[in-house]
Design an enzyme around this catalytic site. Structure first.
Site, PDB file in Angstrom:
ATOM      1  N   LYS A 150      16.076  74.630  20.396  1.00  0.00           N
ATOM      2  CA  LYS A 150      15.549  73.769  19.320  1.00  0.00           C
ATOM      3  C   LYS A 150      14.086  73.427  19.589  1.00  0.00           C
ATOM      4  CE  LYS A 150      15.137  69.695  21.620  1.00  0.00           C
ATOM      5  NZ  LYS A 150      13.877  69.081  21.932  1.00  0.00           N
ATOM      6  N   ASP A 165      20.949  65.756  23.012  1.00  0.00           N
ATOM      7  CA  ASP A 165      20.569  66.964  22.268  1.00  0.00           C
ATOM      8  C   ASP A 165      21.752  67.909  22.037  1.00  0.00           C
ATOM      9  OD1 ASP A 165      17.944  66.170  22.128  1.00  0.00           O
ATOM     10  OD2 ASP A 165      17.247  67.442  23.769  1.00  0.00           O
TER      11      ASP A 165
HETATM   12  P1  ATP Z   1      15.414  68.927  27.061  1.00  0.00           P
HETATM   13  O1  ATP Z   1      14.617  69.586  25.998  1.00  0.00           O
HETATM   14  O2  ATP Z   1      16.867  68.696  26.676  1.00  0.00           O
HETATM   15  O3  ATP Z   1      14.758  67.742  27.698  1.00  0.00           O
HETATM   16  P2  ATP Z   1      14.620  71.104  28.693  1.00  0.00           P
HETATM   17  O4  ATP Z   1      14.709  72.199  27.687  1.00  0.00           O
HETATM   18  O5  ATP Z   1      13.272  70.574  29.035  1.00  0.00           O
HETATM   19  O6  ATP Z   1      15.595  69.951  28.282  1.00  0.00           O
HETATM   20  P3  ATP Z   1      16.509  72.498  30.300  1.00  0.00           P
HETATM   21  O7  ATP Z   1      16.170  73.931  30.246  1.00  0.00           O
HETATM   22  O8  ATP Z   1      17.659  72.018  29.493  1.00  0.00           O
HETATM   23  O9  ATP Z   1      15.215  71.616  30.026  1.00  0.00           O
HETATM   24  O10 ATP Z   1      16.755  72.136  31.833  1.00  0.00           O
HETATM   25  C1  ATP Z   1      16.227  71.047  32.508  1.00  0.00           C
HETATM   26  C2  ATP Z   1      16.883  70.986  33.899  1.00  0.00           C
HETATM   27  O11 ATP Z   1      18.283  70.771  33.737  1.00  0.00           O
HETATM   28  C3  ATP Z   1      16.769  72.310  34.670  1.00  0.00           C
HETATM   29  O12 ATP Z   1      15.617  72.363  35.450  1.00  0.00           O
HETATM   30  C4  ATP Z   1      18.045  72.308  35.486  1.00  0.00           C
HETATM   31  O13 ATP Z   1      17.825  71.703  36.737  1.00  0.00           O
HETATM   32  C5  ATP Z   1      19.041  71.439  34.726  1.00  0.00           C
HETATM   33  N1  ATP Z   1      20.150  72.175  34.041  1.00  0.00           N
HETATM   34  C6  ATP Z   1      21.436  71.833  34.054  1.00  0.00           C
HETATM   35  N2  ATP Z   1      22.183  72.703  33.339  1.00  0.00           N
HETATM   36  C7  ATP Z   1      21.336  73.617  32.862  1.00  0.00           C
HETATM   37  C8  ATP Z   1      21.519  74.783  32.049  1.00  0.00           C
HETATM   38  N3  ATP Z   1      22.724  75.176  31.621  1.00  0.00           N
HETATM   39  N4  ATP Z   1      20.420  75.475  31.701  1.00  0.00           N
HETATM   40  C9  ATP Z   1      19.191  75.068  32.138  1.00  0.00           C
HETATM   41  N5  ATP Z   1      18.992  74.019  32.945  1.00  0.00           N
HETATM   42  C10 ATP Z   1      20.042  73.285  33.296  1.00  0.00           C
END
Ligand code: ATP
Length: 320
Positions: A24, A155
């Site tokens: 998203k 989210d």
């Molecule tokens: P958001 O936009 O929801 O704040 P994000 O996109 O910045 O999240 P994600 O890729 O969801 O970040 O991951 C953030 C952290 O969450 C990663 O660095 C990891 O340590 C942890 N994590 C836990 N489960 C997952 C997963 N299935 N995929 C990616 N990261 C995960």
């Protein structure tokens, strides 16, 4: 015995279920005043784009999880393969709710940039809920899945929902938005991180400095109208994010990235959520190529990807 009777040996239990789930971006983010409990009320417009993770749930004994890149250039660094993974927690939560054993081997094939503000972990959690529900035959209703998703993270419900939708509360209240199909995006994943609490803190400090009255969060009517029109130039002008000035104050390079994308002809340029991902709305393939090239040339990005939106949320793509 007839052939039909031969066939009837109980409900079909699949060996493996595959779910595809999109990333998203936020087309708008409106941040309310800081409340005494240290919390901000938010209203955002979520938009699901065509960058996907795939989750395969296979029949197994016990719970296990592996993470692998979906494409040769997909990055999986830092994604946990244990109970810290949000997909693992989703499987456990569903098993507990439906009173079944959490017997599943999960494989996450990642293509959504990790820690890029595109809710990849939340997407995987939504996908795991859907895949395990089908694998275990627990048959939850949509509203039950939504409630479990909201318990996993703010989210996660949107990743089930997809499309374009207003998220309010902590993001778990989802209201669909009528949006014309076919917006084209270039997405720049900055090569570094930005702490979400720090961005909010900086936003509050800036607001105190300006001593402005902060209204309750809302979606600008302009954005709603232009989304229905599907006109990239008008949508581009209506994108907004209250956290953007704070994100740029903390990381001036993302301001440079926004400028580079605009100079290359993007119809709109925005920090997505609390950053550091920046998104560029483009008006056709020529404009996309130009923006992509300029962003790569900046040397500031870990990845530059093209995507279109809106796309549907998590969907079962294969059962066998
Ligand atoms: P958001 O936009 O929801 O704040 P994000 O996109 O910045 O999240 P994600 O890729 O969801 O970040 O991951 C953030 C952290 O969450 C990663 O660095 C990891 O340590 C942890 N994590 C836990 N489960 C997952 C997963 N299935 N995929 C990616 N990261 C995960």
């Amino acid at each position: 015995m007839t052939a039909l009777e031969d066939w009837d040996d109980g409900p079909f239990r699949p060996e493996a279920v595959t779910v595809r789930v999109p990333a998203k971006i936020n087309l708008s983010l409106s941040v309310g005043p800081l409340r005494p409990d240290g919390y901000h009320e938010l209203v955002t417009v979520f938009h699901a784009v065509s960058l996907y993770d795939e989750i395969v749930a296979r029949a197994a004994r016990g719970l296990s999880l592996t993470v692998e890149p979906l494409r040769r250039d997909s990055d999986v660094a830092g994604v946990p393969d244990d109970e810290h993974n949000l997909a693992w927690r989703a499987a456990l939560l569903l098993a507990e709710y439906a009173r079944v054993e959490p017997d599943v081997r999960l494989t996450i094939r990642k293509d959504i940039p990790v820690a890029g503000g595109m809710a990849g972990g939340s997407a995987d959690a939504a996908a795991a809920l859907l895949a395990c529900d089908r694998l275990w035959g627990t048959g939850l209703r949509r509203d039950e899945l939504h409630d479990l998703a909201a318990r996993l993270g703010s989210d996660v419900p949107f990743a089930l929902h997809g499309g374009t939708a207003i998220g309010s509360g902590r993001g778990e209240h989802i209201t669909p938005v009528l949006a014309a199909a076919g917006l084209e995006w270039v997405i720049a994943v900055y090569d570094g991180g930005l702490s979400t609490p720090k961005v909010f803190e900086t936003c509050d400090t800036r607001r105190r400095r300006d001593s402005r009255e902060i209204p309750e969060p809302s979606v600008h009517p302009d954005l709603m109208t232009t989304l229905r029109s599907g006109d990239a130039l008008r949508v581009g002008a209506a994108l907004y994010n209250d956290l953007q000035p704070a994100a740029i104050e903390l990381l001036p390079e993302i301001g440079d990235l926004l400028e580079a994308g605009r100079a290359a002809g993007a119809a709109g340029a925005l920090v997505s959520g609390s950053g550091p991902t920046t998104v560029f709305l483009v008006d056709g393939p020529v404009s996309a190529a130009e923006v992509e090239e300029q962003l790569r040339a900046s040397g500031l990005c870990r990845a530059v990807r093209r995507a279109r939106g809106p796309v549907p949320g998590a969907l079962v793509s294969n059962v066998r």
